[in-house]
Design a protein around this motif. Structure first.
Motif, PDB file in Angstrom:
ATOM      1  N   THR A 208       0.824  -1.212   0.000  1.00  0.00           N
ATOM      2  CA  THR A 208       0.000   0.000   0.000  1.00  0.00           C
ATOM      3  C   THR A 208       0.854   1.256   0.000  1.00  0.00           C
ATOM      4  O   THR A 208       0.648   2.176  -0.796  1.00  0.00           O
ATOM      5  N   VAL A 209       1.831   1.290   0.907  1.00  0.00           N
ATOM      6  CA  VAL A 209       2.705   2.464   0.987  1.00  0.00           C
ATOM      7  C   VAL A 209       3.514   2.627  -0.299  1.00  0.00           C
ATOM      8  O   VAL A 209       3.673   3.737  -0.825  1.00  0.00           O
ATOM      9  N   LEU A 210       4.040   1.524  -0.827  1.00  0.00           N
ATOM     10  CA  LEU A 210       4.803   1.598  -2.069  1.00  0.00           C
ATOM     11  C   LEU A 210       3.944   2.092  -3.229  1.00  0.00           C
ATOM     12  O   LEU A 210       4.412   2.848  -4.090  1.00  0.00           O
ATOM     13  N   ALA A 211       2.683   1.654  -3.261  1.00  0.00           N
ATOM     14  CA  ALA A 211       1.797   2.087  -4.344  1.00  0.00           C
ATOM     15  C   ALA A 211       1.556   3.581  -4.291  1.00  0.00           C
ATOM     16  O   ALA A 211       1.627   4.284  -5.314  1.00  0.00           O
ATOM     17  N   TRP A 212       1.276   4.100  -3.093  1.00  0.00           N
ATOM     18  CA  TRP A 212       1.046   5.536  -2.955  1.00  0.00           C
ATOM     19  C   TRP A 212       2.332   6.324  -3.227  1.00  0.00           C
ATOM     20  O   TRP A 212       2.296   7.388  -3.851  1.00  0.00           O
ATOM     21  N   GLN A 213       3.459   5.800  -2.759  1.00  0.00           N
ATOM     22  CA  GLN A 213       4.727   6.467  -3.045  1.00  0.00           C
ATOM     23  C   GLN A 213       5.023   6.454  -4.539  1.00  0.00           C
ATOM     24  O   GLN A 213       5.494   7.439  -5.102  1.00  0.00           O
ATOM     25  N   GLY A 214       4.771   5.327  -5.170  1.00  0.00           N
ATOM     26  CA  GLY A 214       5.009   5.222  -6.607  1.00  0.00           C
ATOM     27  C   GLY A 214       4.160   6.209  -7.390  1.00  0.00           C
ATOM     28  O   GLY A 214       4.626   6.812  -8.362  1.00  0.00           O
ATOM     29  N   PHE A 215       2.910   6.369  -6.956  1.00  0.00           N
ATOM     30  CA  PHE A 215       2.024   7.328  -7.607  1.00  0.00           C
ATOM     31  C   PHE A 215       2.574   8.746  -7.472  1.00  0.00           C
ATOM     32  O   PHE A 215       2.610   9.520  -8.433  1.00  0.00           O
ATOM     33  N   ALA A 216       3.030   9.099  -6.258  1.00  0.00           N
ATOM     34  CA  ALA A 216       3.592  10.431  -6.018  1.00  0.00           C
ATOM     35  C   ALA A 216       4.875  10.641  -6.811  1.00  0.00           C
ATOM     36  O   ALA A 216       5.097  11.712  -7.406  1.00  0.00           O
ATOM     37  N   VAL A 217       5.735   9.622  -6.826  1.00  0.00           N
ATOM     38  CA  VAL A 217       6.998   9.727  -7.563  1.00  0.00           C
ATOM     39  C   VAL A 217       6.729   9.913  -9.061  1.00  0.00           C
ATOM     40  O   VAL A 217       7.389  10.724  -9.727  1.00  0.00           O
ATOM     41  N   ALA A 218       5.750   9.179  -9.598  1.00  0.00           N
ATOM     42  CA  ALA A 218       5.437   9.289 -11.021  1.00  0.00           C
ATOM     43  C   ALA A 218       4.963  10.693 -11.387  1.00  0.00           C
ATOM     44  O   ALA A 218       5.348  11.249 -12.419  1.00  0.00           O
ATOM     45  N   ILE A 219       4.126  11.278 -10.525  1.00  0.00           N
ATOM     46  CA  ILE A 219       3.630  12.632 -10.786  1.00  0.00           C
ATOM     47  C   ILE A 219       4.772  13.643 -10.728  1.00  0.00           C
ATOM     48  O   ILE A 219       4.913  14.506 -11.609  1.00  0.00           O
TER      49      ILE A 219
END
Length: 230
Positions: A38-49
């Motif tokens: 869950t944390v990695l998914a949200w971090q990945g989303f933020a990093v991509a943006i």
């Protein structure tokens, strides 16, 4: 519209996420695994943006805390709420986004989308379609509210594994099924109306979110309303 590689990447990533969440929910250490994903998914989303906006250094800094997830992996089972909080907040935000447009004489959110998609329709949006889109806004508001209730009940009274399966594996297919069923029903209920593909509605939602504040009819809505009243 996004390019084909971006679409393929998004679809592949979503499917991979669902599969990993399903496997994690069935593992003995389901809590820790789900927290990490869950944390990695949200971090990945933020990093991509951030990366897409050219903020490369900030994107890399955002990715660094992910290392702590592996260092303190054994203690993550005590942080299950890290998974619950984003789910509840997202659904609560969507509920607010839809429900707030139903107050008073505001134009319902889905009515706004229909007005935007059919802005060139002579005579404006027909009265039965306006009524239907308002009811549909109520339906989606209730859907997000029920999603919050189901998430809290499963998390509090059933098991973390059951909550994870519902939230991370079945939630997205349920939403897609509702989209498809509503589209089929709408075509059968109003065969005389010119319907648009589901993706056209998604594009209209994105455009509306960028150009018009929630609950305030945009120019096309005002002109259509004036046309109907006359």
């Amino acid at each position: 519209m996004p390019s084909l590689p971006k679409i393929i990447f998004a679809v592949t990533g979503t499917i991979a996420y669902i599969v990993l969440m399903y496997l994690s929910a069935r593992a003995p250490d389901a809590a820790a695994r789900t927290v990490v994903l869950t944390v990695l998914a949200w971090q990945g989303f933020a990093v991509a943006i951030l990366w897409g906006n050219g903020k490369r250094v900030l994107a890399l800094l955002m990715a660094v805390p992910a290392l702590l997830l592996f260092i303190y992996y054994d203690d993550l089972k005590h942080f299950e709420w890290l998974c619950l909080a984003p789910n509840v907040l997202v659904n609560a935000s969507l509920f607010t986004l839809f429900a707030r447009t139903l107050a008073g004489d505001k134009t319902a959110l889905i009515t706004q989308l229909a007005l935007k998609v059919h802005s060139q329709m002579p005579g404006g949006l027909p009265a039965p379609i306006r009524a239907y889109t308002r009811v549909l806004t109520y339906v989606w508001s209730a859907f997000f509210l029920l999603s919050i209730a189901a998430s809290l009940v499963l998390y509090s009274f059933v098991s973390f594994a059951a909550w994870s399966l519902f939230t991370n594996v079945f939630a997205l297919p349920i939403i897609l099924a509702v989209f498809v069923l509503e589209y089929v029903y709408r075509r059968l209920r109003f065969p005389w109306f010119e319907h648009v593909p589901i993706m056209a509605g998604v594009k209209a939602f994105t455009a509306l979110a960028e150009t018009s504040p929630t609950g305030v009819p945009n120019k096309s809505a005002k002109s259509a309303s004036a046309t109907n009243s006359s």
